[in-house]
Design an enzyme around this catalytic site. Sequence first.
Site, PDB file in Angstrom:
ATOM      1  N   LYS A 170       0.838  -1.208   0.000  1.00  0.00           N
ATOM      2  CA  LYS A 170       0.000   0.000   0.000  1.00  0.00           C
ATOM      3  C   LYS A 170       0.876   1.262   0.000  1.00  0.00           C
ATOM      4  O   LYS A 170       0.582   2.244  -0.688  1.00  0.00           O
ATOM      5  CB  LYS A 170      -0.917  -0.035   1.223  1.00  0.00           C
ATOM      6  CG  LYS A 170      -1.678   1.243   1.495  1.00  0.00           C
ATOM      7  CD  LYS A 170      -2.639   1.609   0.380  1.00  0.00           C
ATOM      8  CE  LYS A 170      -3.222   2.993   0.627  1.00  0.00           C
ATOM      9  NZ  LYS A 170      -3.960   3.484  -0.537  1.00  0.00           N
ATOM     10  N   LYS A 238       0.926  11.567   5.493  1.00  0.00           N
ATOM     11  CA  LYS A 238       1.253  10.452   6.397  1.00  0.00           C
ATOM     12  C   LYS A 238       1.788   9.264   5.599  1.00  0.00           C
ATOM     13  O   LYS A 238       2.786   8.641   5.970  1.00  0.00           O
ATOM     14  CB  LYS A 238      -0.008  10.085   7.191  1.00  0.00           C
ATOM     15  CG  LYS A 238       0.082   8.875   8.084  1.00  0.00           C
ATOM     16  CD  LYS A 238      -0.658   7.629   7.560  1.00  0.00           C
ATOM     17  CE  LYS A 238      -2.084   7.824   7.142  1.00  0.00           C
ATOM     18  NZ  LYS A 238      -2.712   6.620   6.606  1.00  0.00           N
TER      19      LYS A 238
END
Length: 286
Positions: A170, A238
Amino acid sequence: MRLGFVGLGIMGAPMALNLLKGGHQVTVWNRTAAACDPLRAAGADVASSPAAVAAASEITFAMLSDPEAARAVALGPDGICDGVGKGAGYVDMSTVDATTSQRVAVAVEACSARFLEAPVSGTRGPAQEGTLIILAAGDKSLYDEAAIAFDLMGKKRTFAGEVGQGARLKLVVNLIMGGMMSAFCEGLTLARHSRLDTIELLDILDAGALSNPMFRGKGPQMLADNYAVAFPLKHMQKDLRLALELGHDLQIKLPTSGTANDAFVKALDAGDGDLDFSALLRTLNN
Ligand code: NAP
């Protein structure tokens, strides 16, 4: 099945709704209780803590903002590990780093339960439509059992192996996406300053090898200064931070991504963290 869902934000709420629509009994929890109301209205049970969700569910799913939230919900007081039953499953679909996932896996397995990480590719629209891409890793038996739920939330899924590999996969995907958005914003800015027709630029991009749903979907909105949130900028930053940390751990140089991250940090500092990540365009040249 008796399913649980914790974390009813932009992504979690429609994902939980799709489990309900699929005919499952769903128990939900969200830190800010009001987010449970639409799910309750659609037929979900609302629990008082993540522990209570896990205790009521054969498989509990989570969709939380970041590693801190993932640890708090799984490992904190009244967390998943305080309620998960022997043999039950916990599937964390949040985007986090591999170390966080591994910590949660160890704690869940210490409760004689099973753990799977399953971050997703796709944003608000695919979450609503049940067309996410699910990148799972961890307990294979849980992956197989959760397939019925995954197929209500997603159009494609993969099993990447041991815990940590789904998280890494991811982060690689979002590292590419963050860099693409950064280059797209720079191109639009350069075109504007060159007095080029930016709508025509979008058409040209879409007609060639650079055609992609992100440019096609977000481009016109960006030209109209519409940054209605689908993927919050703070989460993109993030993900870039976590991807850069992964590169650092592996001693891989990622200079372009480092520059993209700096641009997202600047946008965050300018107060744009809760806008869509395409709002990078606003601060890029300031
Ligand atoms: P979001 O709308 O910001 O929702 C975050 C959720 O986490 C909320 O339910 C929030 O609860 C909860 N939360 C945050 N800190 C917490 C804590 N300390 N304890 C308990 N709950 C906490 O985010 P999202 O867009 O749904 O994204 C969720 C995850 O999916 C993120 O990891 C993101 O990177 C990833 N993701 C997002 C997208 C997207 O397009 N949006 C796409 C793919 C992946 P409150 O309601 O109380 O704040």
